[in-house]
Design an enzyme around this catalytic site. Structure first.
Site, short mmCIF file in Angstrom:
data_model
loop_
_atom_site.label_atom_id
_atom_site.label_comp_id
_atom_site.label_asym_id
_atom_site.label_seq_id
_atom_site.Cartn_x
_atom_site.Cartn_y
_atom_site.Cartn_z
N HIS A 151 23.78 5.28 -15.34
CA HIS A 151 23.84 4.49 -14.24
C HIS A 151 22.24 4.22 -13.86
O HIS A 151 21.18 4.99 -14.33
CB HIS A 151 24.41 5.02 -12.81
CG HIS A 151 23.76 6.40 -12.53
ND1 HIS A 151 24.12 7.46 -13.05
CD2 HIS A 151 22.84 6.60 -11.82
CE1 HIS A 151 23.53 8.46 -12.43
NE2 HIS A 151 22.73 7.94 -11.60
N HIS B 190 16.17 5.42 -9.65
CA HIS B 190 16.02 5.98 -10.91
C HIS B 190 17.01 5.38 -12.02
O HIS B 190 17.98 4.63 -11.54
CB HIS B 190 16.34 7.47 -10.80
CG HIS B 190 17.56 8.05 -10.20
ND1 HIS B 190 18.02 8.34 -8.85
CD2 HIS B 190 18.60 8.33 -11.00
CE1 HIS B 190 19.17 8.55 -8.69
NE2 HIS B 190 19.86 8.38 -9.95
N GLU C 107 16.80 10.46 -14.68
CA GLU C 107 17.70 11.24 -14.55
C GLU C 107 18.28 11.87 -15.89
O GLU C 107 18.61 10.71 -16.43
CB GLU C 107 18.91 10.93 -13.59
CG GLU C 107 19.96 12.01 -13.26
CD GLU C 107 20.75 11.70 -12.25
OE1 GLU C 107 21.04 10.46 -11.83
OE2 GLU C 107 21.70 12.37 -11.72
CO CO Z 1 21.67 9.46 -10.29
#
Ligand code: CO
Length: 134
Positions: free
Chosen positions: A7, A79, A130
């Protein structure tokens, strides 16, 4: 080692208007808002054929995105999350390569109930990364 894009997270000052933009102008499928008090955010998931976009709105005084929104009042990309098969092996490879893992270095349970780590933006083109064990 790096796997699929899972994502892209976008911090927004107003979740409802963010969701409306994706649902309306872009014709996207957008989930109902989910409060994640442990993570200090309320999130909606925008489902794309190949990944998700997450719109994050601060939740509570200690939200980790409050400072980001102070610097980016209109919102902005917060992020990117990449999948890895084995998060501990990925962490060890990253630290051996000189990348900085944020926090204690021990994986935390992320917004999807899976182990995650965050990597220092200065080591990756100014972008907070991440990694999630998918
Ligand atoms: Co995230």
């Amino acid at each position: 080692m790096i796997g699929r894009l899972n994502h892209v997270a976008i911090a927004v000052p107003d979740l409802e208007s963010g969701a409306r933009a994706y649902r309306g102008a872009l014709g996207a499928q957008v989930s109902a808002p989910q409060a994640l008090p442990d993570h200090g955010v309320t999130v909606v998931f925008v489902e794309l054929p190949n990944a998700k976009i997450e719109l994050l709105e601060p939740l509570g005084e200690e939200s980790p995105i409050t400072g980001f929104l102070k610097k980016n009042p209109a919102g902005g990309m917060h992020h990117i999350c990449y999948e890895v098969d084995d998060i501990l092996a990925a962490r060890d490879m990253l630290t051996q390569a000189g990348a900085r893992v944020l926090g204690s270095g021990e994986p935390a349970i992320g917004a999807h109930g899976k182990p995650v780590l965050f990597l220092h933006p200065k080591d990756f083109c100014g972008t907070l990364i991440e990694i999630e064990q998918a």
